[in-house]
Enzyme design. Structure first.
Site, PDB file in Angstrom:
ATOM      1  N   THR A  81       0.783  -1.239   0.188  1.00 50.65           N
ATOM      2  CA  THR A  81       0.327   0.550  -0.062  1.00 50.65           C
ATOM      3  C   THR A  81       1.058   1.331  -0.066  1.00 50.65           C
ATOM      4  O   THR A  81       0.573   2.317  -0.204  1.00 50.65           O
ATOM      5  CB  THR A  81      -1.033  -0.516   1.323  1.00 50.65           C
ATOM      6  N   SER A 126       1.831  -7.639  -0.593  1.00 51.29           N
ATOM      7  CA  SER A 126       2.638  -8.313  -0.332  1.00 51.29           C
ATOM      8  C   SER A 126       1.444  -9.621   0.027  1.00 51.29           C
ATOM      9  O   SER A 126       1.723 -10.683   0.163  1.00 51.29           O
ATOM     10  CB  SER A 126       2.640  -7.897   1.274  1.00 51.29           C
ATOM     11  N   THR A 145       1.268  -3.926   4.093  1.00 52.27           N
ATOM     12  CA  THR A 145       1.129  -4.952   5.543  1.00 52.27           C
ATOM     13  C   THR A 145       1.700  -5.932   5.603  1.00 52.27           C
ATOM     14  O   THR A 145       1.200  -6.317   6.553  1.00 52.27           O
ATOM     15  CB  THR A 145       0.818  -3.416   6.217  1.00 52.27           C
ATOM     16  N   ASP A 146       0.084  -6.361   4.699  1.00 52.20           N
ATOM     17  CA  ASP A 146      -0.150  -7.490   4.952  1.00 52.20           C
ATOM     18  C   ASP A 146       0.342  -8.550   5.293  1.00 52.20           C
ATOM     19  O   ASP A 146      -0.279 -10.098   6.449  1.00 52.20           O
ATOM     20  CB  ASP A 146      -1.574  -8.307   3.708  1.00 52.20           C
TER      21      ASP A 146
END
Ligand code: ASP
Length: 324
Positions: A12, A58, A91-92
């Site tokens: 993101t 990710s 961030t996932d």
């Protein structure tokens, strides 16, 4: 001036949406050089060299890409002309890459992962300040010897303890509450604590192009046994059960693990509860199950994959999970 390697991998932080008010529906569009250039003052915080091995969301990362990144980081921190590494990442699955890097690096040089919860096109995008803070942390001499870190929302977290704990908020990362090493406040890096010195040597990655398959199976009331049978049939080498409470298993999970262990798989009792350790119990000696200790299911899976890749046996894996 500190010399930093800035590796862009996507997420993101590198994404934009067609409409500024869209906070979830966006595409990875920005390369790392452009991202750095767009943040006033960021490019002059250090002597920064950019690399972009890939630029993806990710959730789509493959083990081969993560190993490629890890090898590059291992190599970079050994270079005399690199004082620290910053990695931008979605961030996932950021905590997974961060934990793997924690297990494969032992350099005192700072390795910092950073992401954003809001795309670059959003009002109040968090990426620019997160990246500035990550660069500030990576160039700070006080960051030496603090291991792999995650910088998000002004906080500095140890990769060993960090986990994503909220789906959308900018304060998404926190982990079990033990992972906060410090904070960045108005351009200054403040540390409150040091991570424990590592007792387990870093895993080398020489010759590794992939890692053995390890599945995570969630446990719950009246769970079925078929996920365990499917895992065994698929040729999985290990199973981490995200069990209940202190790693308690449903009857089906006990049965599924027993079948798996008989076929030579390593089975680890972790917990679906986000905080606290899974403590070993006497019955583990009879069942052959291993306790995850204070590793969450994602971390236990990564540790088990690396351990299996290096040929560790059941007993050695049991000690590893305890010592990590
Ligand atoms: N889907 C994004 C990713 O992990 C989410 C984020 O970066 O916050 O790549």
């Amino acid at each position: 001036m500190q010399r930093l390697l800035l590796i862009g991998t996507g997420g993101t932080i590198a994404a934009t949406a067609t409409d500024a008010r869209r906070l979830t529906d966006y595409q990875v569009t920005q390369g790392i050089e452009a991202m750095l250039a767009a943040i006033p003052g960021a490019g002059t915080l250090a002597d920064i060299r950019c690399e972009q091995p890939f630029n993806v969301d990710s959730r789509a990362l493959h083990t081969t890409q993560v190993l490629q990144l890890a090898r590059r980081v291992q190599q970079a921190v050994r270079q005399a002309d690199v004082d620290g590494v910053v990695i931008t990442h979605g961030t996932d699955s950021l905590e997974e890459t961060a934990f793997l890097l924690h297990l494969v690096t032992d350099s005192p040089k700072p390795i910092v992962l950073v992401g954003a919860m809001r795309p670059a096109s959003a009002p109040s995008a968090d990426g620019p300040l997160n990246l500035i803070n990550a660069l500030l942390v990576a160039r700070d001499p006080a960051s030496m010897g603090r291991g792999v870190m995650i910088v998000m929302n002004d906080g500095i977290l140890a990769a060993r303890q960090a986990a994503k704990g909220h789906t959308t908020r900018v304060d998404a990362f926190g982990g079990d509450g033990l992972g906060m090493l410090g904070a960045v406040c108005d351009g200054r890096v403040h540390y409150a604590q040091r991570p424990n010195p590592r007792t387990v040597p870093a895993f080398h990655l020489t010759g590794l192009r992939s890692l053995p398959a390890v599945d995570i199976i969630s446990d719950y009331q009246d769970a079925p046994v078929h996920p365990y049978q499917a895992a065994i049939q698929a040729g999985t080498r290990g199973i981490v059960v995200a069990g209940m409470g202190n790693g308690s298993l449903s009857i089906a999970a006990e049965r599924g693990c027993a079948q798996a262990i008989r076929r030579g798989l390593i089975c680890v009792r972790a917990s679906r509860v986000p905080r606290g350790a899974v403590t070993p119990k006497d019955s583990d000696a009879e069942t052959g199950l291993l306790a995850a200790h204070d590793l969450n299911p994602l971390q236990a899976r990564i540790a088990l994959r690396l351990a299996l890749a290096h040929g560790l046996d059941h007993a050695a894996i049991g000690s590893l999970l305890q010592e990590l």
